[in-house]
Design a protein around this motif. Structure first.
Motif, PDB file in Angstrom:
ATOM      1  N   ALA A 154       0.848  -1.189   0.000  1.00 31.51           N
ATOM      2  CA  ALA A 154       0.000   0.000   0.000  1.00 31.51           C
ATOM      3  C   ALA A 154       0.880   1.234   0.000  1.00 31.51           C
ATOM      4  CB  ALA A 154      -0.906   0.004   1.228  1.00 31.51           C
ATOM      5  N   TYR A 155       0.337   2.331  -0.472  1.00 27.90           N
ATOM      6  CA  TYR A 155       1.118   3.566  -0.478  1.00 27.90           C
ATOM      7  C   TYR A 155       0.216   4.774  -0.593  1.00 27.90           C
ATOM      8  CZ  TYR A 155       0.462   3.283  -5.555  1.00 27.90           C
ATOM      9  OH  TYR A 155      -0.080   3.202  -6.803  1.00 27.90           O
ATOM     10  N   ILE A 156       0.789   5.909  -0.211  1.00 26.90           N
ATOM     11  CA  ILE A 156       0.076   7.177  -0.363  1.00 26.90           C
ATOM     12  C   ILE A 156       0.851   8.008  -1.380  1.00 26.90           C
ATOM     13  CG2 ILE A 156      -0.640   9.310   0.789  1.00 26.90           C
ATOM     14  CD1 ILE A 156      -0.537   7.683   3.451  1.00 26.90           C
ATOM     15  N   VAL A 157       0.150   8.532  -2.390  1.00 28.42           N
ATOM     16  CA  VAL A 157       0.787   9.435  -3.341  1.00 28.42           C
ATOM     17  C   VAL A 157       0.628  10.850  -2.795  1.00 28.42           C
ATOM     18  CG1 VAL A 157       0.780  10.371  -5.671  1.00 28.42           C
ATOM     19  CG2 VAL A 157       0.217   7.977  -5.302  1.00 28.42           C
ATOM     20  N   PRO A 191      -0.171  -3.609  11.770  1.00 31.75           N
ATOM     21  CA  PRO A 191      -0.921  -2.683  12.618  1.00 31.75           C
ATOM     22  C   PRO A 191      -0.142  -1.384  12.843  1.00 31.75           C
ATOM     23  CG  PRO A 191      -0.766  -4.871  13.629  1.00 31.75           C
ATOM     24  CD  PRO A 191       0.127  -4.880  12.447  1.00 31.75           C
ATOM     25  N   GLY A 192      -0.800  -0.280  12.663  1.00 33.86           N
ATOM     26  CA  GLY A 192      -0.183   1.013  12.935  1.00 33.86           C
ATOM     27  C   GLY A 192       0.597   1.596  11.770  1.00 33.86           C
ATOM     28  N   ALA A 193       0.894   0.772  10.762  1.00 33.99           N
ATOM     29  CA  ALA A 193       1.713   1.269   9.655  1.00 33.99           C
ATOM     30  C   ALA A 193       0.982   2.355   8.870  1.00 33.99           C
ATOM     31  CB  ALA A 193       2.107   0.123   8.729  1.00 33.99           C
ATOM     32  N   GLY A 194      -0.302   2.138   8.658  1.00 30.18           N
ATOM     33  CA  GLY A 194      -1.098   3.118   7.925  1.00 30.18           C
ATOM     34  C   GLY A 194      -1.078   4.474   8.597  1.00 30.18           C
ATOM     35  N   GLU A 195      -1.199   4.451   9.931  1.00 32.50           N
ATOM     36  CA  GLU A 195      -1.203   5.712  10.688  1.00 32.50           C
ATOM     37  C   GLU A 195       0.157   6.403  10.581  1.00 32.50           C
ATOM     38  OE1 GLU A 195      -2.430   2.826  11.829  1.00 32.50           O
ATOM     39  OE2 GLU A 195      -4.550   3.415  11.751  1.00 32.50           O
ATOM     40  N   ARG A 196       1.227   5.584  10.681  1.00 29.76           N
ATOM     41  CA  ARG A 196       2.574   6.166  10.584  1.00 29.76           C
ATOM     42  C   ARG A 196       2.794   6.769   9.192  1.00 29.76           C
ATOM     43  NH1 ARG A 196       4.567   1.385  12.427  1.00 29.76           N
ATOM     44  NH2 ARG A 196       6.138   1.233  10.779  1.00 29.76           N
ATOM     45  N   ALA A 197       2.290   6.083   8.183  1.00 29.71           N
ATOM     46  CA  ALA A 197       2.432   6.594   6.820  1.00 29.71           C
ATOM     47  C   ALA A 197       1.674   7.912   6.667  1.00 29.71           C
ATOM     48  CB  ALA A 197       1.924   5.567   5.817  1.00 29.71           C
ATOM     49  N   VAL A 230       4.583   7.451  -0.250  1.00 29.16           N
ATOM     50  CA  VAL A 230       4.816   6.963   1.101  1.00 29.16           C
ATOM     51  C   VAL A 230       4.352   5.509   1.172  1.00 29.16           C
ATOM     52  CG1 VAL A 230       4.382   7.390   3.544  1.00 29.16           C
ATOM     53  CG2 VAL A 230       4.423   9.307   1.938  1.00 29.16           C
ATOM     54  N   LEU A 231       5.311   4.595   1.355  1.00 34.15           N
ATOM     55  CA  LEU A 231       5.009   3.163   1.260  1.00 34.15           C
ATOM     56  C   LEU A 231       4.760   2.549   2.636  1.00 34.15           C
ATOM     57  CD1 LEU A 231       7.898   2.145  -1.180  1.00 34.15           C
ATOM     58  CD2 LEU A 231       5.801   3.384  -1.677  1.00 34.15           C
TER      59      LEU A 231
END
Lengths: 484, 416
Positions: free
Chosen positions: A334-337, A387-393, A380-381
C-alpha cells in the motif's frame, strides 16, 4: 436509500435515457472511490448522462430536492475530488466522449468532458498538433477532470497548466443553467476562476482547448546520478543557466526500483537518482541547449547519459516515469501518493528532511517529482496488514506537507485539495483567506450542493447544506472521513 | 477468487481505455477496475447477484488490461477464477444453459465439430467468399486458400513432416479444434513453413482440445483433463517443443504448469514444464530465416489477436516476419489493441457486444485499404470476416501469418 433519494431516482429515470440511472447497490459500490482509495463513500445514485441538457436536468432535479451532486470523469483523481456523497447523486461523464470539432486554422478543438486527455492529441497528431498538458494518467484521465483539478503534468514547466490551454467552457451552473465562459470575454476572468475549482462551481459539459504546434525538434536525455543531491544540483544549474526545458523530472532509487519491476524501463544500473530532461523547440535552439544541459549534468556528477534517438527510445525513457505511481504497487502492498510544492532552491534541504522523517518512522518514501518547478510527489510506502503502519504513513505524509508549507511552498501542485487535503488548508491560509474563497463559491453555488465537503475544511458563510440530511455526516459517523 | 490478487489493484484506472466493454459503454462495472471491485465485494460476502454475474460474463477476457496495468494485477487469473465461481454459484436461464452446454460439448471435440461442419457449410462458404477476392488481389493467395480439398473434408496431415534441407530442429505441432476443422489449410501451411525452415514436424493424430475453451469459460475440470491429455500426447511423440498457430491455445498451453500447480498437482506441473509451448511467429522469429522469401506484392494489415498480443506479448515477431517478405507492405490497424469481439466463445454468448466490437474493428480494418488482412487466430478471422460482410463493404481476404509465409516461401505467385 432514503425516500427523497428514491423519489429523485424515479424523476431522474424519467429525465434520462434508459439505463442511465444506477440504483443497484452492487453496481453503486463500484463508484465508491476515485484514484484515492482510502476515502470511500457509496453514492446514493449514479447517473450517466449523454448531453449538457441531461446534466442540466439532473442538476435542476438535485436542486429541487436539495440533494448534493458530485461530478466524476474516469475516477483517476488522487485527492478524492470525486468522492461521492452517500446522500447525493454522482454525475459520471464517461459516456460524453465525442470530439465535437477540430479547428486547426484557429488551433482549437471542442470536446465533451469525458474525452481523455490523450485522445485530443491523438486526434490531431497527424496534422502536427497536440494538447500540451500531460498528466501521467493522460491516457485515462478526462478533460473534464483536468479542468476541475487544473491538471499539470511533466511538461507544464514550460507550457503551463490546464488553465493556460482552455479557451472556453460550457458549464452547467449549480442552479442548472447552461452557460459559456470564454477567455476572450471582457470583465472578470470567470473561466480562470472555474478551472481548478474542483467541481464546486458547477459541472463542465464542453471544453474548447488550445492546440499547440508540435515542436520542430524534441530531445530527451536521461542522466544517471549517484545520489539525489547531485541530481538536484543539476536541476538548479540547468534552470539557473537560463534553459527552460520542456520537462525536467527526477526519480530516486526506490522509484526507479518500482518502475523497473513494473515496466522494465532499463534505467542505468546503480543509479541513486535519474533525471529526465526534455528539450523542445526550433532545432538549432534545442541543439544549443542540449549541449549546455549535457555539460551541466556531467559537471554535477552524472555517470551515464543517454539520449533518445527517436520517438520509440523517447517513449522508453518516459515509460518508467509515467508509470511510477501505479508501479509502486509492485514493491509495496500500500502507499500514499503525496503532492506538494517547494521552491526549487529548497529541494535538497526538503529531500534531506524527508529522508530523516522516513528513517525516524520506519516508513519508506519513494520520490518522483517535477523537479523543474519544485513539485514533489513523494510516495509513502507501507504495509496495510501491519498494525499502525497506515497511521505512521499518514503521519509522514502529513509532515511532508508541513515541510512544504514551512519552506514557503504549497500543499498541492496539481492533484488538488479534494477531500484529502482540506484539513491542511487552514495551515496555509487564514480564516479571512478561506472566507474570501467561500464568497466566490457562494456566488456560484449559494446552496452548497455542488461537490460539498471538498477543498474547504468547514462550511462557512453561506454554509454547505448537507443535502437532505441534518446533523453528523454519514461518513464522519462511520469513521471513514473526518471533518474539521 | 484470490483476495491477494484482488488487493494488487490500486484503482489507478489505467486499464479503463484498453477495455473493450468500457470503450463501448463507459461504465465502471464493465471495466477491469470495476470488475475487480465486484470480485472484492463478492469475496467480502456480497452474494453473486444476476447483475454481478452479468458484468463478469460481459468481460471478453482479452487481457488488454493486463498489458496496460502498471501494478501487475493478474486479471487473467482473477477472471479465470471468477468465471469458475460464476459457473458454480450462478443459476443461468435454461436457454443460456442449453446454449453453453451445446458449445462445450461441441467445440472442444474435433470429431463432433467435423460432423457439424458439413451442415453448416462454413468452410466451403468461407472459401467461396474469400477466393474471388484473393483471385483479384493475388492468384497465389487464392491458390493458397484453395489448398483444402474440393470437398470440405479435412486436410490429412501426416504424423511426421520431414525437414527440407538440413534439419535444424524437431518440433511438435498443435492442430487445434476450430483451426483444424474450419481452417485446415492454415495447419497445412504451418507444417510446410516449419519444414521449409528446416524443422522436422511431429503431428500426433491423437491430440484434441488443449483446454483453452473450457479454461476461459469457467470449466477448469474439463480444462485440466484436456491439458493432461495434450501433455501426454506430446510426451509420447517425443518432442520438447510444441508450435501453436492459434493464439488462444498458445496462451493456455503456456500456462499449463501454473494451472497444474493451482490444483496442487506438482507431478503434472513438472511434466508440463518439460515441454515448451511456443507461438508459430515467436518460434520462427527465434529460429531465424533459412528458406528464401519470394516477393508478394501486397498491402497487408496485421490484426493483433488478443491472446497473442496481450496474453503472450507476441506483437513484433509476426510483423517482422511479414515485413521481411519482399514487396509486402505492412499496414497498422488503428486501435489495434482493442479486441474484435470474437474472444473464444464470446460472440456466441454475448452476441450484441461482440457485434458492436466487430463492426468497430471492421471499420478500422477497411480504413487501412489493405489487400489482405492477416489474423493469427481462427476466432478473429471468422469474427472480422463476418463483420466486414455485414458492413456491405467489398470483402477483404483474410489469411493466417503461416499462409502468407507459405505463399512467399513456395514462390506461389509463379506457380499460379
Amino acid at each position: 436509500m432514503t425516500e427523497t433519494l428514491d423519489e429523485l431516482a424515479r424523476r431522474l429515470e424519467e429525465a434520462l435515457p434508459p439505463g442511465a440511472v444506477i440504483t443497484d447497490p452492487v453496481r453503486l459500490r463500484t463508484y465508491e472511490c476515485d484514484g484515492l482509495t482510502h476515502h470511500r463513500a457509496v453514492p446514493g445514485v449514479v447517473v450517466l448522462p449523454e448531453s449538457a441538457e441531461q446534466i442540466a436536468a439532473v442538476v435542476r432535479l438535485c436542486g429541487e430536492y436539495g440533494v448534493p451532486f458530485v461530478a466524476r470523469g474516469a475516477g483517476t483523481g488522487l485527492s478524492g475530488g470525486a468522492l461521492p456523497r452517500t446522500d447525493g447523486v454522482l454525475v459520471v461523464t464517461s459516456k460524453m466522449r465525442r470530439i465535437l470539432a477540430v479547428d486547426l486554422a484557429n488551433r482549437r478543438a471542442v470536446v465533451e468532458p469525458g474525452v481523455t486527455n490523450l485522445a485530443i492529441t491523438e486526434a490531431v497528431r497527424e496534422h502536427g498538433y497536440y494538447y500540451a498538458p500531460d498528466p501521467s494518467s493522460q491516457q485515462v484521465c478526462t478533460i473534464g477532470g483536468n479542468v476541475a483539478e487544473n491538471s499539470g503534468g511533466a511538461h507544464c514547466l514550460k507550457y503551463g497548466f490546464t488553465v493556460n490551454h482552455v479557451l472556453a467552457l460550457e458549464i452547467v451552473t449549480p442552479d442548472g443553467e447552461i452557460v459559456t465562459l470564454d477567455a476572450d470575454d471582457p470583465g472578470y476572468d470567470l473561466l480562470g476562476a472555474f478551472v481548478g475549482s474542483e467541481g464546486t462551481l458547477g459541472i463542465t459539459t464542453k471544453v474548447t482547448v488550445r492546440l499547440s504546434r508540435a515542436p520542430q525538434a524534441v530531445t530527451t536525455l536521461l542522466a544517471a546520478f549517484k545520489d539525489i543531491e547531485q541530481g538536484g544540483q543539476a536541476v538548479s544549474a540547468i534552470i539557473g543557466g537560463g534553459v527552460v526545458p520542456a520537462a525536467i523530472e527526477m526519480m530516486d532509487a526506490l522509484a526507479i526500483e518500482a518502475a523497473e519491476a513494473a515496466v522494465a524501463c532499463a534505467y542505468p544500473r546503480g543509479a541513486g537518482a535519474v533525471l529526465i530532461v526534455e528539450l523542445d523547440g526550433p532545432a538549432a535552439e534545442v541543439a544549443h541547449q542540449f549541449a549546455e544541459v549535457e555539460r551541466v549534468c556531467l559537471d554535477s556528477g552524472a555517470f551515464e547519459l543517454r539520449t533518445a534517438a527517436g520517438p520509440e527510445e523517447r517513449a522508453a525513457i518516459w515509460k518508467g516515469r509515467k508509470s511510477a505511481f501505479a508501479a509502486v504497487g509492485r514493491i509495496s502492498p500500500a502507499y500514499i501518493v503525496q503532492d506538494g510544492v517547494v521552491p526549487r532552491t529548497a529541494l535538497p534541504e526538503v529531500l534531506a528532511s524527508i529522508d530523516r522523517l522516513s528513517a525516524e518512522h520506519g516508513i519508506r518514501v519513494a520520490n518522483v517529482f517535477h523537479a523543474g518547478d519544485g513539485n514533489l510527489h513523494p510516495l509513502v510506502l507501507f504495509d496495510d496488514a501491519e498494525p499502525g503502519a497506515g497511521e505512521r504513513a499518514e503521519l509522514v505524509s502529513g509532515r511532508i506537507l508541513d515541510l512544504c508549507i514551512e519552506h514557503g511552498g504549497s500543499i498541492t501542485g496539481e492533484h488538488g485539495v479534494g477531500v484529502d487535503k482540506s484539513r491542511y488548508m487552514p495551515k496555509m491560509f487564514t480564516d479571512d483567506d478561506l472566507d474570501t474563497m467561500q464568497l466566490v463559491r457562494c456566488a456560484f453555488d449559494s446552496r452548497g450542493l455542488s461537490n460539498p465537503g471538498k477543498i474547504f475544511p468547514t462550511p462557512r458563510l453561506c454554509g454547505e447544506v448537507p443535502g437532505v440530511r441534518k446533523g453528523v455526516h454519514p461518513l464522519v459517523e462511520s469513521g471513514r472521513a473526518e471533518q474539521f | 477468487m484470490d483476495p491477494e490478487l484482488i488487493d494488487d489493484c490500486v484503482h489507478c484506472g489505467f486499464c479503463l481505455p484498453t477495455c473493450p466493454t468500457y470503450v463501448l459503454w463507459g461504465e465502471e462495472m464493465d471495466s477491469p477496475r470495476g470488475r475487480i471491485h465486484l470480485m472484492k465485494q463478492h469475496v467480502e460476502g456480497t452474494p453473486l447477484t444476476d447483475e454481478m454475474a452479468g458484468h463478469f460474463d460481459a468481460c471478453l477476457g482479452c487481457m488488454a488490461c493486463v498489458t496496460a496495468c502498471p501494478s501487475g494485477v493478474r486479471y487473467d487469473k482473477l477472471i479465470e477464477q471468477t468465471r469458475a465461481e460464476v459457473e458454480r454459484e450462478h443459476v443461468r436461464e435454461p436457454s443460456d444453459r442449453a446454449l453453453r452446454e451445446l458449445v462445450f460439448q461441441l467445440f472442444p471435440y474435433p470429431r463432433r465439430l467435423r460432423a457439424m461442419r458439413l451442415p453448416l457449410r462454413l468452410s466451403a462458404g468461407l472459401r467461396r467468399r474469400i477466393a474471388p477476392g484473393l483471385e483479384r488481389v493475388n492468384p497465389s493467395l487464392a491458390a493458397m486458400a484453395d489448398l483444402a480439398p474440393e470437398r470440405p473434408s479435412r486436410v490429412r496431415l501426416p504424423r511426421r513432416v520431414e525437414a527440407v534441407g538440413r534439419r535444424r530442429a524437431t518440433v511438435g505441432m498443435l492442430t487445434g479444434c476450430v483451426q483444424g476443422e474450419f481452417f485446415p489449410q492454415v495447419n497445412a501451411a504451418t507444417a510446410r513453413v516449419l519444414a521449409m525452415e528446416g524443422c522436422e514436424v511431429v503431428i500426433p493424430p491423437a491430440q484434441g482440445c488443449c483446454g483453452a475453451l473450457p479454461l476461459h469459460s469457467g470449466r477448469p475440470e474439463q480444462a485440466v483433463r484436456f491439458a493432461r491429455r495434450t501433455v501426454a500426447v506430446f510426451e509420447r511423440a517425443g518432442v520438447d517443443t510444441i508450435v501453436v498457430n492459434a493464439a488462444g491455445c498458445g496462451s493456455t498451453m503456456k500456462e499449463y504448469a501454473e494451472i497444474f500447480e493451482g490444483i496442487g498437482d506438482g507431478e503434472w506441473a513438472g511434466r508440463a514444464r518439460a515441454i515448451r509451448a511456443v507461438d508459430l511467429a515467436e518460434y520462427l522469429a527465434e529460429l531465424g530465416p533459412a528458406a528464401r522469401r519470394h516477393p508478394l506484392p501486397l498491402a497487408v494489415a496485421y490484426h493483433d489477436a488478443c491472446h497473442l498480443a496481450h496474453a503472450q506479448g507476441v506483437r513484433s515477431q509476426p510483423r517482422e516476419l511479414l515485413a521481411a517478405i519482399p514487396g509486402l507492405e505492412l499496414r497498422e490497424i488503428a486501435e489495434s489493441s482493442i479486441c474484435c469481439g470474437s474472444a473464444g466463445t464470446y460472440n456466441l454468448f454475448q452476441p450484441e457486444a461482440a457485434r458492436e466490437l466487430g463492426d468497430r474493428k471492421a471499420g478500422r480494418v477497411l480504413a487501412t485499404r489493405a489487400d489482405l488482412l492477416v489474423s493469427a487466430n481462427p476466432g478473429c478471422t471468422m469474427q472480422i470476416t463476418s463483420a466486414i460482410r455485414r458492413s456491405g463493404a467489398a470483402p477483404i481476404p483474410v489469411a493466417h501469418t503461416a499462409q502468407v509465409l507459405d505463399a512467399s516461401l513456395r514462390g506461389l505467385e509463379k506457380v499460379a
